[in-house]
Design an enzyme around this catalytic site. Structure first.
Site, PDB file in Angstrom:
ATOM      1  N   THR A   1      15.893  42.147  67.029  1.00 15.10           N
ATOM      2  CA  THR A   1      15.678  41.027  66.123  1.00 15.10           C
ATOM      3  C   THR A   1      14.228  40.585  66.266  1.00 15.10           C
ATOM      4  O   THR A   1      13.597  40.853  67.275  1.00 15.10           O
ATOM      5  CB  THR A   1      16.644  39.868  66.420  1.00 15.10           C
ATOM      6  N   GLY A   2      13.718  39.943  65.237  1.00 16.12           N
ATOM      7  CA  GLY A   2      12.324  39.498  65.279  1.00 16.12           C
ATOM      8  C   GLY A   2      11.526  40.189  64.196  1.00 16.12           C
ATOM      9  O   GLY A   2      12.084  40.662  63.207  1.00 16.12           O
TER      10      GLY A   2
ATOM     11  N   SER B   1      19.538  33.044  57.604  1.00 16.65           N
ATOM     12  CA  SER B   1      18.835  34.293  57.909  1.00 16.65           C
ATOM     13  C   SER B   1      19.694  35.535  57.694  1.00 16.65           C
ATOM     14  O   SER B   1      19.234  36.652  57.896  1.00 16.65           O
ATOM     15  CB  SER B   1      18.348  34.265  59.349  1.00 16.65           C
TER      16      SER B   1
ATOM     17  N   THR C   1      18.129  37.668  62.587  1.00 19.68           N
ATOM     18  CA  THR C   1      19.072  38.740  62.275  1.00 19.68           C
ATOM     19  C   THR C   1      20.255  38.712  63.236  1.00 19.68           C
ATOM     20  O   THR C   1      20.066  38.383  64.395  1.00 19.68           O
ATOM     21  CB  THR C   1      18.335  40.080  62.502  1.00 19.68           C
TER      22      THR C   1
ATOM     23  N   THR D   1      20.793  41.189  57.913  1.00 22.87           N
ATOM     24  CA  THR D   1      19.791  40.120  57.816  1.00 22.87           C
ATOM     25  C   THR D   1      19.351  39.895  56.367  1.00 22.87           C
ATOM     26  O   THR D   1      19.497  40.782  55.528  1.00 22.87           O
ATOM     27  CB  THR D   1      18.544  40.521  58.637  1.00 22.87           C
TER      28      THR D   1
ATOM     29  N   ARG E   1       9.872  44.291  50.360  1.00 25.88           N
ATOM     30  CA  ARG E   1       9.634  44.503  51.795  1.00 25.88           C
ATOM     31  C   ARG E   1      10.955  44.829  52.503  1.00 25.88           C
ATOM     32  O   ARG E   1      11.976  44.195  52.281  1.00 25.88           O
ATOM     33  CB  ARG E   1       9.018  43.248  52.403  1.00 25.88           C
ATOM     34  N   VAL E   2      10.930  45.840  53.342  1.00 24.32           N
ATOM     35  CA  VAL E   2      12.099  46.184  54.145  1.00 24.32           C
ATOM     36  C   VAL E   2      11.702  46.069  55.611  1.00 24.32           C
ATOM     37  O   VAL E   2      10.650  46.564  56.013  1.00 24.32           O
ATOM     38  CB  VAL E   2      12.577  47.617  53.831  1.00 24.32           C
ATOM     39  N   GLY E   3      12.545  45.419  56.393  1.00 23.64           N
ATOM     40  CA  GLY E   3      12.269  45.269  57.817  1.00 23.64           C
ATOM     41  C   GLY E   3      12.912  46.369  58.640  1.00 23.64           C
ATOM     42  O   GLY E   3      13.270  47.436  58.132  1.00 23.64           O
TER      43      GLY E   3
ATOM     44  N   GLY F   1      10.185  42.670  62.156  1.00 30.18           N
ATOM     45  CA  GLY F   1      10.629  44.054  61.998  1.00 30.18           C
ATOM     46  C   GLY F   1       9.508  45.073  61.972  1.00 30.18           C
ATOM     47  O   GLY F   1       9.687  46.207  62.430  1.00 30.18           O
TER      48      GLY F   1
HETATM   49  N1  ASP Z   1      14.178  41.853  62.058  1.00 30.97           N
HETATM   50  C1  ASP Z   1      14.325  41.197  60.800  1.00 30.97           C
HETATM   51  C2  ASP Z   1      13.294  41.683  59.833  1.00 30.97           C
HETATM   52  O1  ASP Z   1      12.157  41.914  60.214  1.00 30.97           O
HETATM   53  C3  ASP Z   1      14.236  39.720  60.826  1.00 30.97           C
HETATM   54  C4  ASP Z   1      14.646  38.993  62.055  1.00 30.97           C
HETATM   55  O2  ASP Z   1      15.242  39.513  62.956  1.00 30.97           O
HETATM   56  O3  ASP Z   1      14.360  37.831  62.109  1.00 30.97           O
HETATM   57  O4  ASP Z   1      13.603  41.761  58.674  1.00 30.97           O
END
Ligand code: ASP
Length: 342
Positions: free
Chosen positions: A252-253, A85, A201, A219, A229-231, A255
């Site tokens: 994290t998670g 990741s 991330t 990440t 795509r940008v998070g 985005g």
């Molecule tokens: N936050 C990151 C994104 O959306 C991914 C992640 O944290 O898992 O790109």
């Protein structure tokens, strides 16, 4: 990934985390509201943050600068091909290309960021170079790569056999279906072929012995995302925010949900209003729920925060978000409290 499994299996740590979550103990190191171990201190997302913290601690523990510590810290998972990741070995976009997002911010509110960076392992160091060597904050795609090469970074293939094979497996149903993971769920929905987890991330924030704070976030983003795509992770204010007068936060998670509420900035502003780091993270999660109640039930987002007194805390939408803490006398992983109780 196996580190996380080890953690989950560790009844000792889980019981400590459960006690903390239930507010039933306030040990010398552990009190739920504004847990504090003083400075220097470094905290980071997920259980693999523990190894990253160890590298950061080599700087912080010898009176070094938080900025150096967070960069060196997050370079550990970036270089780890087994971590799918972040950096090398990250899962690709739907076209099979690994693209990295990263940002860094220091005690003087200087910041640098890269998005959609290809073929460079240490996206965080490129972000730092953007901050230190250009008048800009953010470089993307081909321009970010050209800049990195000019700075002397080496071009490498980031797609490992393992990530490539999983992507080929994912392609079989040849439908665009980005996967929003709920971290503790095993099996579909929200998991990759073989039950592997999707996102992770690393976000890291630190307070050094001089009382200065910095943060870093890096990440490979959402697995099999649309190309381009940008998070949240490279977006200052969303995936990371630092204000030396107050504190720092990272996320994290999924985005998209974090960007909608400019999550990490919201957490820092809530701490400015006097909330503890955990309360501030909870406020951001609650904002996410109130803005998008249906979506928030299906996805995972976790916030992690540290204030400039060395108090830290976290909060997530769902169970399963872990974070690692390193300071004098503490080197531990905790499970964050969360909003949706089953
Ligand atoms: N936050 C990151 C994104 O959306 C991914 C992640 O944290 O898992 O790109």
């Amino acid at each position: 990934m196996s580190g996380r499994r080890d953690f989950v299996k560790s009844s000792v740590l889980l019981s400590v985390a459960a006690l903390v979550r239930n507010k039933s103990i306030a040990g010398p190191m552990l009190a739920l509201e504004g847990r504090s171990v003083g400075k220097p201190i470094v905290i980071s997302t997920w259980d693999f943050g523990r190894e990253a913290n160890a590298a950061a601690w080599e700087i912080l523990g010898t009176n070094g600068r938080a900025l150096d510590a967070v960069e060196i810290g997050v370079k550990v998972p970036e270089a780890d091909a087994e971590n799918q990741s972040v950096g090398l070995g990250g899962r690709p976009d739907r076209d099979g290309i690994v693209t990295l997002d990263a940002c860094i911010m220091d005690e003087n509110s200087r910041c640098g960021s890269v998005a959609g960076l290809e073929n460079i392992v240490h996206a965080i160091s490129v972000a730092r170079a953007v901050m230190e060597k250009t008048p800009h904050v953010m470089l993307v795609g081909e321009g970010a790569l050209q800049f990195a090469l000019q700075c002397g970074f080496k071009k490498e293939n980031l797609l490992t056999e393992k990530s490539k094979n999983e992507w080929l497996e994912w392609l079989k149903d040849s439908k665009y279906r980005p996967i929003n993971n709920i971290e503790n769920r095993v099996g579909p929905p929200g998991t990759l072929p073989g039950g592997a987890k999707n996102h992770d991330t690393i976000g890291m924030v630190a307070l050094d012995g001089h009382g200065n704070m910095s943060g870093a976030c890096t990440t490979s983003g959402m697995a099999y995302k649309i190309r381009g795509r940008v998070g949240d992770s490279p977006i200052i204010g969303a995936g990371l925010f630092v204000d030396n007068e107050v504190g720092a936060a990272t996320s994290t998670g999924v985005g998209e949900e974090v960007i909608r509420i400019v999550g990490s900035h919201l957490v820092v502003e809530a701490m400015r209003q006097g909330l503890s780091p955990e309360e501030a993270c909870k406020r951001a999660v609650e904002r996410m729920v109130s803005k998008n109640p249906e979506k928030s039930k299906e996805v995972q987002v976790g916030f992690l925060a540290l204030n400039n007194k060395g108090e830290y805390g976290a909060y997530a939408l769902q169970d399963g978000f872990t974070y690692a803490v390193r300071s004098e006398g503490i080197d531990q992983v905790f499970r964050a409290p969360y909003y949706y109780r089953k």
